[in-house]
Design a protein around this motif. Structure first.
Motif, PDB file in Angstrom:
ATOM      1  N   GLN A 179       0.826  -1.203   0.000  1.00  0.00           N
ATOM      2  CA  GLN A 179       0.000   0.000   0.000  1.00  0.00           C
ATOM      3  C   GLN A 179       0.864   1.259   0.000  1.00  0.00           C
ATOM      4  OE1 GLN A 179      -2.268   0.993   3.626  1.00  0.00           O
ATOM      5  NE2 GLN A 179      -4.086   1.015   2.347  1.00  0.00           N
ATOM      6  N   LEU A 180       1.906   1.272   0.839  1.00  0.00           N
ATOM      7  CA  LEU A 180       2.779   2.439   0.911  1.00  0.00           C
ATOM      8  C   LEU A 180       3.545   2.634  -0.396  1.00  0.00           C
ATOM      9  CD1 LEU A 180       4.071   4.739   2.488  1.00  0.00           C
ATOM     10  CD2 LEU A 180       5.684   3.082   3.460  1.00  0.00           C
ATOM     11  N   VAL A 181       4.042   1.544  -0.981  1.00  0.00           N
ATOM     12  CA  VAL A 181       4.757   1.642  -2.255  1.00  0.00           C
ATOM     13  C   VAL A 181       3.821   2.148  -3.343  1.00  0.00           C
ATOM     14  CG1 VAL A 181       5.892   0.297  -4.062  1.00  0.00           C
ATOM     15  CG2 VAL A 181       6.482  -0.093  -1.677  1.00  0.00           C
ATOM     16  N   LEU A 182       2.577   1.690  -3.340  1.00  0.00           N
ATOM     17  CA  LEU A 182       1.599   2.168  -4.320  1.00  0.00           C
ATOM     18  C   LEU A 182       1.375   3.665  -4.173  1.00  0.00           C
ATOM     19  CD1 LEU A 182      -0.696   1.888  -6.406  1.00  0.00           C
ATOM     20  CD2 LEU A 182      -2.214   1.257  -4.498  1.00  0.00           C
ATOM     21  N   GLN A 389      17.237  -5.713   6.377  1.00  0.00           N
ATOM     22  CA  GLN A 389      16.133  -4.808   6.077  1.00  0.00           C
ATOM     23  C   GLN A 389      16.237  -3.520   6.888  1.00  0.00           C
ATOM     24  OE1 GLN A 389      13.937  -6.000   3.661  1.00  0.00           O
ATOM     25  NE2 GLN A 389      13.318  -3.854   3.560  1.00  0.00           N
ATOM     26  N   VAL A 390      16.682  -3.630   8.131  1.00  0.00           N
ATOM     27  CA  VAL A 390      16.849  -2.439   8.959  1.00  0.00           C
ATOM     28  C   VAL A 390      17.940  -1.542   8.388  1.00  0.00           C
ATOM     29  CG1 VAL A 390      17.603  -1.631  11.226  1.00  0.00           C
ATOM     30  CG2 VAL A 390      15.966  -3.497  11.060  1.00  0.00           C
ATOM     31  N   LEU A 391      19.072  -2.140   7.985  1.00  0.00           N
ATOM     32  CA  LEU A 391      20.149  -1.351   7.398  1.00  0.00           C
ATOM     33  C   LEU A 391      19.707  -0.680   6.105  1.00  0.00           C
ATOM     34  CD1 LEU A 391      23.214  -3.729   7.982  1.00  0.00           C
ATOM     35  CD2 LEU A 391      22.658  -1.624   9.218  1.00  0.00           C
ATOM     36  N   LEU A 392      18.938  -1.407   5.301  1.00  0.00           N
ATOM     37  CA  LEU A 392      18.412  -0.814   4.064  1.00  0.00           C
ATOM     38  C   LEU A 392      17.508   0.366   4.378  1.00  0.00           C
ATOM     39  CD1 LEU A 392      17.995  -0.853   0.991  1.00  0.00           C
ATOM     40  CD2 LEU A 392      16.139  -2.500   1.353  1.00  0.00           C
ATOM     41  N   ALA A 393      16.695   0.242   5.414  1.00  0.00           N
ATOM     42  CA  ALA A 393      15.804   1.333   5.799  1.00  0.00           C
ATOM     43  C   ALA A 393      16.602   2.565   6.214  1.00  0.00           C
ATOM     44  CB  ALA A 393      14.882   0.877   6.935  1.00  0.00           C
ATOM     45  N   PHE A 394      17.637   2.360   7.037  1.00  0.00           N
ATOM     46  CA  PHE A 394      18.476   3.488   7.440  1.00  0.00           C
ATOM     47  C   PHE A 394      19.129   4.152   6.229  1.00  0.00           C
ATOM     48  CE2 PHE A 394      19.188   1.388  11.816  1.00  0.00           C
ATOM     49  CZ  PHE A 394      18.068   2.034  12.311  1.00  0.00           C
ATOM     50  N   ARG A 395      19.602   3.319   5.298  1.00  0.00           N
ATOM     51  CA  ARG A 395      20.261   3.863   4.108  1.00  0.00           C
ATOM     52  C   ARG A 395      19.303   4.697   3.274  1.00  0.00           C
ATOM     53  NH1 ARG A 395      21.894   0.545  -1.364  1.00  0.00           N
ATOM     54  NH2 ARG A 395      22.125   2.400  -2.641  1.00  0.00           N
ATOM     55  N   GLU A 396      18.078   4.200   3.061  1.00  0.00           N
ATOM     56  CA  GLU A 396      17.127   4.936   2.236  1.00  0.00           C
ATOM     57  C   GLU A 396      16.789   6.292   2.849  1.00  0.00           C
ATOM     58  OE1 GLU A 396      13.841   2.313   1.721  1.00  0.00           O
ATOM     59  OE2 GLU A 396      14.796   1.166   0.110  1.00  0.00           O
ATOM     60  N   LEU A 470      11.467  10.174   0.687  1.00  0.00           N
ATOM     61  CA  LEU A 470      11.796  10.287   2.116  1.00  0.00           C
ATOM     62  C   LEU A 470      10.594   9.885   2.962  1.00  0.00           C
ATOM     63  CD1 LEU A 470      13.609  11.054   4.464  1.00  0.00           C
ATOM     64  CD2 LEU A 470      12.898  13.433   4.164  1.00  0.00           C
ATOM     65  N   ILE A 471       9.410  10.348   2.581  1.00  0.00           N
ATOM     66  CA  ILE A 471       8.209   9.967   3.342  1.00  0.00           C
ATOM     67  C   ILE A 471       8.013   8.453   3.285  1.00  0.00           C
ATOM     68  CG2 ILE A 471       5.707  10.217   3.468  1.00  0.00           C
ATOM     69  CD1 ILE A 471       6.012  13.036   2.389  1.00  0.00           C
ATOM     70  N   ARG A 472       8.209   7.868   2.095  1.00  0.00           N
ATOM     71  CA  ARG A 472       8.078   6.412   1.972  1.00  0.00           C
ATOM     72  C   ARG A 472       9.126   5.708   2.822  1.00  0.00           C
ATOM     73  NH1 ARG A 472      10.616   2.480   0.112  1.00  0.00           N
ATOM     74  NH2 ARG A 472      12.240   3.858  -0.727  1.00  0.00           N
ATOM     75  N   ALA A 473      10.376   6.197   2.793  1.00  0.00           N
ATOM     76  CA  ALA A 473      11.454   5.568   3.570  1.00  0.00           C
ATOM     77  C   ALA A 473      11.186   5.645   5.062  1.00  0.00           C
ATOM     78  CB  ALA A 473      12.787   6.220   3.236  1.00  0.00           C
ATOM     79  N   LEU A 474      10.473   6.700   5.483  1.00  0.00           N
ATOM     80  CA  LEU A 474      10.154   6.844   6.907  1.00  0.00           C
ATOM     81  C   LEU A 474       8.929   6.028   7.323  1.00  0.00           C
ATOM     82  CD1 LEU A 474      10.801  10.676   7.296  1.00  0.00           C
ATOM     83  CD2 LEU A 474      12.190   8.820   8.226  1.00  0.00           C
TER      84      LEU A 474
END
Length: 483
Positions: A179-182, A389-396, A470-474
């Motif tokens: 949903q968020l990616v959409l 996945q956590v590291l990817l989230a921080f990177r994004e 940025l909003i999606r990454a957060l």
């Protein structure tokens, strides 16, 4: 039918005695930083706090921060019509059904039956010596209820239920991720369309100027003031701008078609009116890295997958212990339908009709050991996937914070470049008309103006896209409205 109190007591005691052999589950430490490296200096969202399970918190309609009614409308249409989101919702229903199916093992399996049986017994089964007179065939009417229950003494069922519940939560988190990616894709394609509209506006302006210049050069060539070389150069520049504009038109068509599919529509049923992009300048608070672990649905899905694999270690361990199946049958049976429901026709059987109630595994060639080792390995894999996945989230988050920080200055510099290039073009045009410089100087200045304006538009598009990303990454918005 009268149910035996002994059977009821055994079932209740077995249910209370059930316990899980799964290891104690804890979310592994991921060493989250206290603040983001690229966070704005004035972004004071609070102090450090441990991550709390807030994934189910309302995200709100985050796209409304852009204050764009057209974007609001497209987002609502996408949530209602996107086929990938519908498929993700169906997967959630499937997972919930599987959880209900697994959870049914916590309760007894009760069935009932009614009907006649025609049977012929052998003399030996009735204690009659061989060769004696065979008993007559008879019809037996039965009305019975059957009950079967696995006493979960070693937690096999409990661990399976825990794993299935975690699977459902993982699927729900994946739905929120889809949903968020959409939502982000709709916003990105929307701003990309508007960026291309702004590019076409720049191209059309350049084409108009070059058409006017070409007409002017042709008149001077007819008057013998310039050579055919300058006419050819002017026509080439005009054709080049027209070709570049067609490339932008082609990209716009592709983006419009992609947006239509996101809305769940055929491209033929959707069109978007031209609307050049305006600058999008928003300060999005990054908050704290600990909050990111709470909000990202893909991180929540990875954590739930970890919980499910941990519970399945308990299932594999329970296979080393005996399984206890309690069964019972009670009801009525008689030779005729008229007598089947008489009190004197009652019958019952406690324990399995065939086999044993308690099965103790002794030797299986290493099957149970292999299953347990495999369950532990899958858990270790899920732990690694979670940390990744956590590291990817921080990177994004860091990538988009850095992009917005740099773009804020870059767009200002590019605006100065547009102004300088425009002044240079105006001066070169005046000097050419006075005969001070060659026409090549005018063409070079015009190319600089076109390139500067296109870069300015594209940087504005990147700024809007980085804000969305940025909003999606957060993990979505911060509103309290129910999505």
């Amino acid at each position: 039918m009268r149910v035996s109190p002994t059977l009821v007591a055994i079932v209740l005691a077995a249910g209370v005695a059930g316990c899980s052999l799964a290891p104690k589950y804890t979310v592994p430490d991921v060493s989250a930083p206290a603040t983001y490296k690229e966070a704005l200096k004035d972004d004071t969202a609070g102090s450090w706090q441990p991550a709390l399970p807030a994934e189910a918190a309302s995200r709100g309609q985050w796209w409304e921060v852009f204050g764009d009614a057209e974007l609001d409308r497209l987002e609502k249409e996408a949530l209602a019509g996107n086929v990938d989101l519908a498929a993700a919702a169906a997967r959630v229903q499937e997972a919930r059904a599987a959880e209900r199916r697994t959870g049914a093992a916590r309760f007894p399996d009760v069935s009932a039956g009614f009907g006649p049986t025609r049977q012929q017994n052998a003399p030996e089964s009735l204690g009659v010596p061989g060769g004696g007179e065979r008993p007559n065939a008879q019809t037996v009417w039965r009305a019975q209820a059957n009950i079967s229950y696995e006493a979960d003494l070693f937690g096999r069922v409990a661990s399976s239920v825990h794993a299935s519940h975690a699977d459902t939560q993982q699927t729900e988190a994946l739905f929120r991720s889809v949903q968020l990616v959409l939502q982000a894709d709709v916003a990105l394609n929307y701003f990309r369309l508007r960026e291309l509209d702004a590019e076409l506006e720049v191209y059309n302006r350049a084409i108009d100027l070059r058409e006017q210049g070409t007409v002017f050069i042709r008149h001077r060539a007819e008057a013998g003031e310039v050579t055919d070389l300058e006419v050819a150069q002017s026509e080439a520049e005009l054709a080049s701008a027209q070709s570049d504009a067609m490339t932008a038109q082609r990209l716009r068509a592709d983006t419009e078609h992609a947006l239509a599919v996101l809305l769940g529509k055929a491209p033929a049923d959707f069109s978007f009116a031209s609307s050049p992009l305006k600058p999008v300048v928003l300060r999005i608070p990054a908050g704290l890295p600990s909050a990111l672990l709470e909000r990202r649905p893909d991180v929540a899905a990875a954590e739930r997958a970890m919980a499910a694999t941990n519970a399945r270690i308990g299932v594999a361990r329970a296979a080393y212990f005996p399984s206890v199946i309690l069964t019972g049958t009670g009801g009525y049976e008689a030779e005729s339908l008229a007598n089947v429901f008489k009190w004197s026709s009652r019958t019952f059987l406690l324990g399995p009709l065939v086999g044993t109630a308690v099965n103790l595994p002794l030797f299986d060639g290493g099957v149970r050991k292999g299953n347990l080792e495999g369950a532990k390995a899958r858990y270790e894999e899920s732990v690694a996937n979670y940390r990744s996945q956590v590291l990817l989230a921080f990177r994004e988050v860091e990538d988009n914070l850095a992009a917005l920080r740099i773009l804020e200055t870059q767009t200002t510099v590019q605006g100065d470049a547009v102004n300088a290039a425009s002044r240079a073009f105006g001066l070169s045009k005046v000097q050419y008309e006075d005969g001070s410089v060659a026409y090549l100087n005018v063409l070079d200045a015009e190319r600089f103006v076109l390139g500067a304006r296109l870069n300015d538009v594209r940087l504005r598009g990147e700024q809007a896209g980085a804000t969305v990303n940025l909003i999606r990454a957060l993990g979505g918005g911060w509103g309290d409205a129910t999505p």
